[in-house]
Scaffold this motif. Sequence first.
Motif, short mmCIF file in Angstrom:
data_model
loop_
_atom_site.label_atom_id
_atom_site.label_comp_id
_atom_site.label_asym_id
_atom_site.label_seq_id
_atom_site.Cartn_x
_atom_site.Cartn_y
_atom_site.Cartn_z
N LEU A 175 -7.04 -2.54 -4.95
CA LEU A 175 -5.66 -2.19 -5.28
C LEU A 175 -4.86 -3.44 -5.68
O LEU A 175 -4.03 -3.38 -6.60
N LEU A 176 -5.09 -4.57 -4.99
CA LEU A 176 -4.40 -5.80 -5.36
C LEU A 176 -4.72 -6.21 -6.80
O LEU A 176 -3.86 -6.67 -7.54
N GLU A 185 -0.24 0.44 3.39
CA GLU A 185 -0.11 1.23 2.17
C GLU A 185 -1.48 1.51 1.56
O GLU A 185 -1.76 2.62 1.08
N SER A 186 -2.35 0.52 1.59
CA SER A 186 -3.71 0.71 1.07
C SER A 186 -4.45 1.77 1.87
O SER A 186 -5.13 2.64 1.30
N MET A 187 -4.33 1.73 3.20
CA MET A 187 -5.02 2.72 4.04
C MET A 187 -4.37 4.10 3.96
O MET A 187 -5.02 5.09 4.27
N ARG A 188 -3.11 4.17 3.54
CA ARG A 188 -2.51 5.48 3.28
C ARG A 188 -3.26 6.18 2.15
O ARG A 188 -3.57 7.37 2.23
N LEU A 189 -3.57 5.42 1.10
CA LEU A 189 -4.24 5.99 -0.06
C LEU A 189 -5.75 6.10 0.13
O LEU A 189 -6.37 7.05 -0.36
N TYR A 190 -6.33 5.16 0.86
CA TYR A 190 -7.79 5.14 1.06
C TYR A 190 -8.11 4.88 2.53
O TYR A 190 -8.51 3.78 2.91
N PRO A 191 -7.90 5.88 3.38
CA PRO A 191 -8.13 5.69 4.82
C PRO A 191 -9.61 5.48 5.14
O PRO A 191 -10.48 6.15 4.56
N PRO A 192 -9.94 4.56 6.05
CA PRO A 192 -11.34 4.32 6.41
C PRO A 192 -12.05 5.55 6.97
O PRO A 192 -13.24 5.71 6.78
N ASP A 222 6.87 9.44 -5.51
CA ASP A 222 6.09 8.29 -5.98
C ASP A 222 4.89 8.01 -5.07
O ASP A 222 4.40 6.89 -5.00
N TRP A 223 4.39 9.06 -4.39
CA TRP A 223 3.31 8.86 -3.42
C TRP A 223 2.07 8.23 -4.05
O TRP A 223 1.29 7.55 -3.36
N ALA A 224 1.85 8.42 -5.34
CA ALA A 224 0.65 7.87 -5.99
C ALA A 224 0.76 6.37 -6.25
O ALA A 224 -0.25 5.72 -6.55
N GLU A 225 1.94 5.81 -6.10
CA GLU A 225 2.14 4.38 -6.33
C GLU A 225 1.68 3.57 -5.12
O GLU A 225 1.88 3.99 -3.97
N PHE A 226 1.11 2.40 -5.39
CA PHE A 226 0.78 1.44 -4.34
C PHE A 226 2.01 0.56 -4.15
O PHE A 226 2.23 -0.40 -4.88
N ARG A 227 2.84 0.92 -3.18
CA ARG A 227 4.14 0.26 -3.02
C ARG A 227 4.37 -0.11 -1.55
O ARG A 227 4.89 0.70 -0.77
N PRO A 228 4.01 -1.32 -1.14
CA PRO A 228 4.18 -1.74 0.26
C PRO A 228 5.61 -1.66 0.74
O PRO A 228 5.85 -1.50 1.96
#
Length: 512
Positions: A320-321, A359-366, A409-415
């Motif tokens: 994501l970064l 934020e990353s784990m919101r979109l891609y939880p382990p 904007d849930w699809a955005e990677f926004r910390p």
Amino acid sequence: MVEQLLLALFLFFLPLLLFLHRGSNKKKNSPFSTKTLPKSYPLIGSYLEIKANFHRSVQWLSDIVQISPAATFTLHRLFGQRQVITGNPAVVQHILKNRFSVYQKGHLFRQNLADFLGDGIFNVDGNNWKFQRQVASHEFNTKSLRKFVENVVDTELSHRLVPILAAAASQNQVLDFQDILQRFAFDNICKIAFGFHPEYLKPSLEQSKFALAFEEATEISTKRFRKPLSIIWKIQKKLNIGSEKQLRVAVSEVREFAKNIVKEKNQELQEKASLESADMLSRFLSSGHSDEDFVTDIVISFILAGKDTTSAALTWFFWLLSKNPRVEKEVLKEIREKSEAPVYDEVKDMVYTHAALSESMRLYPPVPMDTKEAVDDDVLPDGTVVKKGMRVTYHVYAMGRLENLWGPDWAEFRPERWLDRVATTDSDEGNWRWNFVPRDSFSYPVFQAGPRICLGKEMAFLQMKRVVAGILRRFRVVPAVEEGVEPEFISFLTAKMKGGFPVRLEERADQE
């Protein structure tokens, strides 16, 4: 008697199942690819659509949660079996806290994972679970966390991870970053929890029999849940054929590795005068529960927790970064601002990076989904009726994609959605600083919630922030894939990036 009846039904309907299997193998142009609630038919339930979406079950179920009233629906499986899938925070709180005693791991979960996880903490309920959690909890106090970051993570980072990345950068070598992070996390959890260093992360990057067996055991055990009926894998196991034969061999390798750790620790304890600075394994062996098989189960469970979850989170974070240079710039700015602080204080105070990881784990939880089994009849807060023996799955991946929880904007990677600006009088900080604003654990159950909430949450964040700081301060992580190629999110017991994460490391210039 029940299993004999199921076997008879299975054999009777086998021709139909084979026909359905053959007819739903075409993944492309599937008639069930649009976002619609699955249709259910007598006897077979929604098997047609389940099978058609087998290769993308996490995403398919997520789509259904998103369009379901109250973010909850009931999936009809073969022969009248029903499973509730939810993304509703009120339901999550109900099953993980308010009615905790009713929703347990359950028979299906335990039997499917018994060969691999045995009676480890992730596969048990009741007093067995309480005992393991109580003993393990001593490993997560402030003193232990500081020791973990300063003596384990920082040492492994400086002496093993960074030199490997530097060598790859100098040679313009492509690395599987997912594999590198798994190796790093595996060495860390073994060192802190068991006082044992497997040295899996080394320059040769050779595969170990244990690591390959662990991956295979995880994958095959998970696929048991995807069989139309459990009787299928049970027959394979009885006949020692197919995937069950592979599982037996893999589990044997895993258990031998874990037992050797236990034996070495037992020997060490016999020669030790006291338990000062004891690791978690020492505490278990000194607690009166010294049965070798039981402690071996515990070791395997904690390897699973420590190796696969943080590495999965970091894999998706670095991807994501790479797609969001603005966020990377802000993370790097914070890293450099904190670089003069002692290691523990540095990572503890990395607020923006903490938000970016959340934020990353919101979109891609382990762990994208987790399931409980009702041991009694119940009614969920949204009115869904749950009968004894039914499974209820809370879909973490879907919850990170719900507009009513995260906005349009849930699809955005926004910390920044995790942060508030707070006024400050410190001139060195300007007129404001970031303050992290956590979400409640029922809206964001990435680390579970209620009595079973993850003990290692803070340890995981500290480890991840130290790794992020150590890598980004010196390197850019650049995906080695064609422009526009998106990685595929898959899940067994934990999430993975299908096929690994190929990257190149680039040394940063001093002025960046």
